[in-house]
Design an enzyme around this catalytic site. Structure first.
Site, mmCIF file in Angstrom:
data_model
loop_
_atom_site.group_PDB
_atom_site.id
_atom_site.type_symbol
_atom_site.label_atom_id
_atom_site.label_comp_id
_atom_site.label_asym_id
_atom_site.label_seq_id
_atom_site.Cartn_x
_atom_site.Cartn_y
_atom_site.Cartn_z
ATOM 1 N N LYS A 1 22.082 -58.409 10.720
ATOM 2 C CA LYS A 1 21.904 -58.940 9.373
ATOM 3 C C LYS A 1 21.854 -60.458 9.467
ATOM 4 O O LYS A 1 22.766 -61.094 9.975
ATOM 5 C CB LYS A 1 23.088 -58.484 8.519
ATOM 6 C CG LYS A 1 23.026 -58.887 7.090
ATOM 7 C CD LYS A 1 23.955 -57.980 6.299
ATOM 8 C CE LYS A 1 24.954 -58.790 5.499
ATOM 9 N NZ LYS A 1 25.857 -57.932 4.741
ATOM 10 N N ASP B 1 31.916 -54.503 -4.285
ATOM 11 C CA ASP B 1 30.486 -54.237 -4.498
ATOM 12 C C ASP B 1 30.126 -52.856 -3.963
ATOM 13 O O ASP B 1 29.161 -52.684 -3.223
ATOM 14 C CB ASP B 1 29.642 -55.333 -3.837
ATOM 15 C CG ASP B 1 28.197 -55.304 -4.348
ATOM 16 O OD1 ASP B 1 27.942 -54.642 -5.387
ATOM 17 O OD2 ASP B 1 27.332 -55.926 -3.719
#
Ligand SMILES: *[C@@H]1O[C@H](CO)[C@@H](O)[C@H](O)[C@H]1NC(C)=O
Ligand SMILES: *[C@@H]1O[C@H](CO)[C@@H](O)[C@H](O)[C@H]1NC(C)=O
Ligand SMILES: *[C@@H]1O[C@H](CO)[C@@H](O)[C@H](O)[C@H]1NC(C)=O
Ligand SMILES: *[C@@H]1O[C@H](CO)[C@@H](O)[C@H](O)[C@H]1NC(C)=O
Ligand SMILES: *[C@@H]1O[C@H](CO)[C@@H](O)[C@H](O)[C@H]1NC(C)=O
Ligand SMILES: *[C@@H]1O[C@H](CO)[C@@H](O)[C@H](O)[C@H]1NC(C)=O
Ligand SMILES: *[C@@H]1O[C@H](CO)[C@@H](O)[C@H](O)[C@H]1NC(C)=O
Ligand SMILES: *[C@@H]1O[C@H](CO)[C@@H](O)[C@H](O)[C@H]1NC(C)=O
Ligand SMILES: *[C@@H]1O[C@H](CO)[C@@H](O)[C@H](O)[C@H]1NC(C)=O
Length: 889
Positions: A617, A713
Site C-alpha cells: 500500500k 472505519d
C-alpha cells in the site's frame, strides 16, 4: 478333480480394506499378553487434545500434537459400533484443509532397520456435513502408498503397511489431490519381529490387501484384533462362506508354540478343510501390474488316531504357461507353519489352489491367508545426517513453514520450501535458502552437519553473535549470504581466505538495519562535509534559509517529524522489516499490478525475494493527515498479531515514499464478494463464518489488546478474505489506541465511512468502542441482505438499517435475507443472525453490547446453523440408508 470350495474372496484390490463388514465382538479375552512389551506401540487418536488409556484394551492413546489441521467429530449417527474396539477412537478426526502435504512423523523407540506395522483408519462419518468423502493420497516415507477413496459416509477405511524402516523416523503423509480435504481418524505403529513377513528384499513396504481367518464362521462373527492378536492385526471373516470347517476343542497354549507370526488362538483353532482328496480353491482378482506376497498360515490341529500325514501342493494361478507358482508342504500335527509365495510383476493372482498330494493321507486345509502388494519404492529418503540437521535447524529457529513436514527432499514435488537436493539414492541437501525467514539467535552448529551444502542464504534475518568458524568447514560451499542480519564481530579468517581465493562468494553487507547502517551514516557525512567546506561563504545564508524552511516544514508537518522517530523506535523493537524505495520497486515490479485504490493511495501486488506474495500500500500525496494515518496504521499493526487481523510484513519510510507491506489475501474484500457483480455469491454458512472471523478479530482489538484498539472505519471493503475464505480485518488508518476502556476519542475531523458511521458521532463528535460495534452491525446486515450499506444517488440515498427495520415490521424473513440464496438457510439461524445484527444498532451507544458478547452470540448462531444442517442431512441419510436396506433384502 472336484472343487467343492469356492470363494470369490476379493473382487478388487481395495475391497478388503473396507472394514464395514467386520463383525462385532465386545469381549476381549486373552492371556498371553503379559510377557510382551507394548511400550513400543504408538497409538495416536487423531483429533483428541489429551492422551488417555483406553478402558477396553488398556492401550495408551496419544493426542496428535501436530501443529497443522483441524479437529472434528464425526456425525453422531455414525457410531461405528461394528468396530466396537476402536469406536471411541473413530469418533474424532483431524482434517487438513491447508497445505498440499501434511505428515505425522513417528519416532518408534526400536529405531531404524526394524519392521513395523503401520495402520491407519479413516472414518469419514460426514464430519463436514458435505456427504462427500474426500479422495486423497497417502504417502509412507517418501513414496506414494495408496489413494484413499471411500464412496460412502459410513464406511471405515483401514490401511495397513508392513514397513521396513531404514530411517529413525517414519512419516505418514496425507496429500491433497484437489478432491476434498484429507483427514485421518486413528494411526498406529506396532513393532514386528524382523524375521516374519519376509520378502526377497528387506527394504520393502507391503500394502495389506486381505487378511482372512478362514476358519471363522460368519455366524460366529468374531472380529479379532488386539488384545487377541498381539500385533493388533485384524482378521476378517470370509464372506460368502460355503465350506467345511474344522476346529479343535483342545486349548492352545500359545506360549508353548513356536510361531514367529504369533497368530492368535482364534486363527489357529479353526481352519477350512477339503473333503477327501478334493482341493481348496480361492478365486481372486489381483491385477498383473503389481508384485505381491501371499502368506498362507497352517496349523494342523485335527485329532487323528494314527500318525497320518498331510502333504499339500500349493499352486497359484495354475494356467498353462510359466505363471504357475507352486510349493510343496508337509504339515506336522500341532505345529504352526507359514509359507511365503512371492508373485512377480506381470503375473497377478487369479486363483490359489491347495490340494492334497497323491501320497497325503489327509485332505487339504488352510487356517488363514494374507495377501500384500509390494509398494514401489520410487524415491529414497534423504541422507539421515541431513535429515537430523535440518530438523534440528527447524526446531532451533522454530521455523513454521507450512511444507516443512516429512522428508526434506522427497518426493521431488514436495521438497521443502527453500531446500534443494541432489538427485539419486539418499539425496543430500545442497542448497538452503532461509532468507527473510525470521531467524534469530546465533548460527546453530547443525548447519555444519549439512556437509554437501553448496549454497546457504541466511540473509535478511535477525541473526546475532559472531559468524562461526565452522562454516568454513563446509567444503562444497560456494555461496554464503549473511547480509542484512545483526552479526557482530569480524568474519573468521578461514572464511575470508576462501572468499579471497574465489572459492566462496560471501555476502556480508548490511549487518545492521538499513536506516542505521555504517554505510548510510558514512554517505551522509561524505555528502555534508564537502558541501559545508566548499560553501563556507554561504553558510549563514544556508543556515537562515534552512532554518526557515525547517520551521515552516515543522509547522506544516509537525506530526511527521515528531512521531517518525517513535515509529522507527518501535520498528527497531518489532520484527517487521524495513524496505527501501528501490526494494519496493523490485517487490512490485515497478508497480505493475494495481489491486486496489482508496483515499490513502494505491495498493499493488508484489512478490518478496523468496516468492511470498504481498500487497503493497503506497501512500499517495504526502499530506500531514495522510502521513498520520500511515503511521497510525503501522503502529497498530506492529503490535497486533491475530489470525483475523491482516498482518504487516514490512514498512518503507524513505523520502516521500511511505509504503506498508501486508500479507496478500487471495480472495479480495467482502464488499466485492457481496456485490451483485460477483457471480459466485457466498452461501449462508460461509457468511456466518466470515462474521465469526471478523468478530473474533474485532474482539481481539477491543478486548485482547492493551491498550485497546478502536478501528473507527469498519466496513465490508476493510474485511479481506484469504484463499480459504477466512476473514481478516484491514485498514487501521484512522484507528486509535485508548489508554482504558472508557476512553472516548473526541475528534473534529471526520473519520469513518458514511453508511457505517455511529449516529452518535453526528451529535457529539465522539467515537468509542461502541462506534465499532455499530459499524459491525451494519456489516452483519450486509452479510444477511447482500445489499450495500448505502445505495442510490446523493439526492436519493437509501440506508440499509431503515430498510431492514421496515421489512422487520412485516416479519417476513424471506424479504430480508439475500434473495440470491434462494432460501438455502435455516430460518432459525437467520432470525438469530438478524437479531444479533440489530442488537448492535441502537442509536444510543450504551445500549449496544460489548463485542465479546456479540462474538458469543454469533458462535451460538453458527453452531445452530451447523446442527440444523446436520439434522437435515441426518434425516436424509436415514432415508437413504433405509432405501439401501430395501435394495438389499
Ligand atoms: C474413487 O472411487 C470411485 C468409485 O469407485 C471412482 O469412480 C473414482 O474414480 C475414484 N477416484 C479416484 C481418484 O480414484
Ligand atoms: C465362536 O464364538 C465363541 C463365543 O462367542 C468362541 O468361544 C469360539 O471360540 C468362536 N469360535 C471360533 C472358531 O472363532
Ligand atoms: C467345531 O466343529 C464341530 C463339528 O466339526 C461343530 O459342531 C462345533 O460347533 C465347532 N465348534 C466351534 C466352536 O465352532
Ligand atoms: C500349471 O499348473 C497347472 C495346474 O496345476 C498344470 O496343469 C500345468 O501343467 C502347470 N503348468 C506348468 C507350466 O507347470
Ligand atoms: C552433527 O554431527 C555430529 C557428528 O556426526 C553429531 O554428534 C551431532 O549430533 C550432529 N548434530 C545434529 C544436529 O545433527
Ligand atoms: C509430482 O510430479 C509428478 C511428475 O514429476 C506428477 O506426475 C505428479 O502429479 C506430481 N504430484 C503432485 C501431487 O503434484
Ligand atoms: C535448485 O536446483 C535446480 C537445479 O539445479 C535449479 O534450477 C534451481 O534454481 C535451484 N533452486 C534453488 C532454490 O536453489
Ligand atoms: C518471528 O519470530 C518471533 C520470535 O522469534 C515470533 O514471535 C514471531 O511470531 C515470528 N514472526 C513470524 C512472521 O514468523
Ligand atoms: C544476499 O541477500 C541479499 C538480501 O536478501 C540480496 O540482496 C543479495 O543479492 C544476496 N547476495 C547474493 C550474492 O546472492
Amino acid at each position: 478333480m472336484e472343487r467343492e470350495l469356492q470363494w470369490i474372496l476379493v473382487s478388487a484390490i481395495c475391497a478388503s480394506s473396507l472394514i464395514n463388514i467386520l463383525a462385532q465382538n465386545t469381549e476381549w479375552p486373552h492371556s498371553n499378553l503379559a510377557s510382551i512389551d507394548y511400550s513400543g506401540v504408538i497409538s495416536i487418536d487423531c483429533g483428541v487434545n489429551e492422551g488417555y488409556t483406553d478402558k477396553k484394551t488398556n492401550l495408551q492413546y496419544q493426542a496428535d500434537d501436530i501443529k497443522f489441521g483441524e479437529i472434528y467429530y464425526t456425525s453422531s449417527i455414525y457410531n461405528f459400533d461394528h468396530v466396537s474396539q476402536i469406536q471411541k477412537q473413530l469418533n474424532t478426526l483431524r482434517s487438513f484443509p491447508y497445505g498440499k502435504r501434511n505428515c505425522y512423523t513417528l519416532t518408534p523407540k526400536q529405531g531404524k532397520n526394524k519392521k513395523y506395522i503401520i495402520r491407519a483408519y479413516f472414518a469419514y462419518g460426514n464430519y463436514d456435513n458435505k456427504q462427500k468423502p474426500p479422495v486423497f493420497d497417502l504417502h509412507l516415507g517418501v513414496n506414494f502408498f495408496k489413494t484413499i477413496n471411500s464412496t460412502e459416509a459410513d464406511i471405515v477405511i483401514r490401511v495397513e503397511a508392513i514397513h521396513f524402516a531404514s530411517t529413525e523416523t517414519i512419516d505418514l503423509c496425507l496429500v491433497n489431490i484437489d478432491q476434498g480435504v484429507p483427514f485421518i481418524s486413528l494411526l498406529e505403529l506396532w513393532p514386528l519381529d524382523n524375521s516374519i513377513y519376509e520378502s526377497s528384499f528387506t527394504l520393502l513396504t507391503l500394502d495389506l490387501l486381505t487378511r482372512v481367518n478362514l476358519g471363522a464362521s460368519e455366524d460366529n462373527n468374531s472380529f479379532i484384533r488386539y488384545t487377541d492378536d498381539i500385533y493388533g492385526r485384524s482378521w476378517e471373516v470370509p464372506n460368502n462362506y460355503n465350506g467345511n470347517l474344522m476346529n479343535t476343542s483342545s486349548a492352545i497354549d500359545l506360549d508353548k508354540l513356536v510361531d514367529p507370526y504369533k497368530l492368535p488362538a482364534e486363527v489357529l483353532s479353526s481352519a477350512v478343510k477339503a473333503l477327501n482328496s478334493n482341493s481348496l480353491e480361492f478365486t481372486l482378482n489381483y491385477v498383473m501390474d503389481s508384485e505381491y506376497y501371499v502368506y498362507l498360515h497352517f496349523f494342523d490341529c485335527e485329532d487323528r488316531t494314527n500318525k497320518q500325514k498331510r502333504r499339500l501342493n500349493i499352486v497359484i494361478n495354475g494356467f498353462d504357461d510359466d505363471n504357475n507358482v507352486t510349493q510343496f508342504l508337509t504339515l506336522s500335527y500341532w505345529k504352526p507353519q507359514s509359507i511365503i509365495l512371492p508373485i512377480k510383476q506381470g503375473v497377478g493372482i487369479w486363483k490359489i489352489l491347495i490340494e492334497a498330494n497323491s501320497d497325503s493321507e489327509l485332505p487339504a486345509m488352510l487356517n488363514a491367508l494374507e495377501i500384500y502388494r509390494v509398494v514401489p519404492q520410487l524415491d529414497s529418503a534423504t541422507q539421515q545426517e541431513d535429515v537430523d540437521a535440518i530438523w534440528h535447524i527447524k526446531d532451533f529457529y522454530m521455523i513454521s513453514k507450512m511444507n516443512w513436514q516429512g522428508d526434506p527432499c522427497g518426493p521431488k514435488n514436495f521438497t521443502w520450501e527453500g531446500v534443494n537436493c541432489s538427485s539419486g539414492d539418499n539425496p543430500r541437501i545442497i542448497s538452503l535458502n532461509l532468507c527473510s525467514s525470521n531467524l534469530s539467535g546465533e548460527i546453530d552448529a547443525s548447519f555444519s552437519n549439512l556437509t554437501c551444502l553448496e549454497t546457504l542464504d541466511l540473509s535478511n534475518n535477525e541473526l546475532t553473535g559472531e559468524v562461526p568458524e565452522f562454516l568454513a568447514k563446509l567444503s562444497q560451499l560456494k555461496l554464503l549470504n549473511l547480509s542484512r542480519n545483526m552479526f557482530t564481530g569480524s568474519i573468521p579468517e578461514s572464511l575470508k581466505a576462501k572468499s579471497s581465493n574465489n572459492s566462496l562468494q560471501l555476502s556480508f553487507n548490511g549487518n545492521l538495519r538499513p536506516y542505521q547502517t555504517e554505510s548510510g551514516k558514512g554517505n551522509h557525512q561524505k555528502f555534508i562535509i564537502p558541501l559545508v567546506a566548499s560553501l563556507t561563504a554561504f553558510v549563514a545564508v544556508v543556515l537562515i534559509i534552512s532554518t526557515t524552511i525547517m520551521v515552516i516544514w515543522r509547522l506544516r508537518k509537525k506530526g511527521k517529524v515528531i512521531s517518525s522517530i517513535s515509529v522507527k523506535d518501535e520498528l527497531l523493537k518489532s520484527t517487521n522489516k524495513v524496505f527501501s524505495y528501490s526494494e519496493i520497486l523490485i517487490i512490485t515490479n515497478n508497480f505493475t499490478t494495481m489491486i486496489g485504490k482508496g483515499g490513502f493511495g494505491k495498493v499493488y501486488q508484489g512478490t518478496l525475494e523468496c516468492g511470498k506474495r504481498v500487497a503493497v500500500k503506497i501512500l499517495s500525496s504526502p499530506s500531514a493527515q495522510g502521513y498520520r494515518e500511515f503511521q497510525s496504521e503501522a503502529k497498530v499493526l506492529m503490535h497486533v498479531h491475530h489470525r483475523n487481523v491482516v498482518s504487516l510484513l514490512g514498512y518503507c519510510d524513505e523520502g516521500d515514499t511511505n509504503a506498508l507491506i501486508y500479507e496478500y489475501l487471495a480472495e479480495g474484500n467482502l464488499q466485492q464478494k457481496l456485490s451483485d457483480k460477483n457471480p459466485n455469491f457466498l452461501d449462508w454458512t460461509t457468511r456466518l463464518k466470515i462474521a465469526m472471523d471478523a468478530v473474533n478479530g474485532l474482539d481481539y482489538l477491543h478486548n485482547g489488546c492493551k491498550p485497546p484498539v478502536i478501528h473507527r472505519d469498519l466496513k465490508t471493503s476493510n474485511i479481506l478474505l484469504d484463499e480459504n475464505m477466512h476473514a481478516k480485518i484491514l485498514d487501521f488508518g484512522v484507528s486509535r489506541t485508548f489508554a482504558n476502556d472508557t476512553d472516548t476519542y473526541v475528534t473534529t475531523f471526520p473519520a469513518g465511512t458514511p453508511g457505517y458511521l455511529d449516529p452518535e458521532f453526528y451529535c457529539s463528535g465522539t467515537l468509542n468502542k461502541k462506534s465499532d460495534v455499530y459499524s459491525f452491525g451494519i456489516i452483519l446486515l450486509e452479510l444477511i441482505t447482500g445489499q450495500p450499506a448505502l445505495r442510490g444517488t446523493p439526492e436519493n440515498l437509501s440506508y440499509i438499517l431503515p430498510w431492514v427495520n421496515n421489512k422487520l415490521r412485516t416479519g417476513n424473513i424471506q424479504e430480508i435475507v439475500d434473495p440470491r440464496l434462494h432460501g438455502k438457510y435455516n430460518a432459525a439461524s437467520a432470525w438469530k443472525f438478524i437479531g444479533i445484527a440489530m442488537s448492535c444498532l441502537p442509536q444510543v451507544p450504551i445500549h449496544r453490547p460489548d463485542i465479546g458478547h456479540i462474538a458469543l452470540e454469533l458462535k451460538e448462531c453458527l453452531s445452530l446453523e451447523l446442527s440444523l444442517e446436520r439434522t437435515v442431512s441426518d434425516v436424509r441419510d436415514s432415508l437413504a440408508m433405509s432405501s439401501r436396506q430395501i435394495e438389499f433384502h
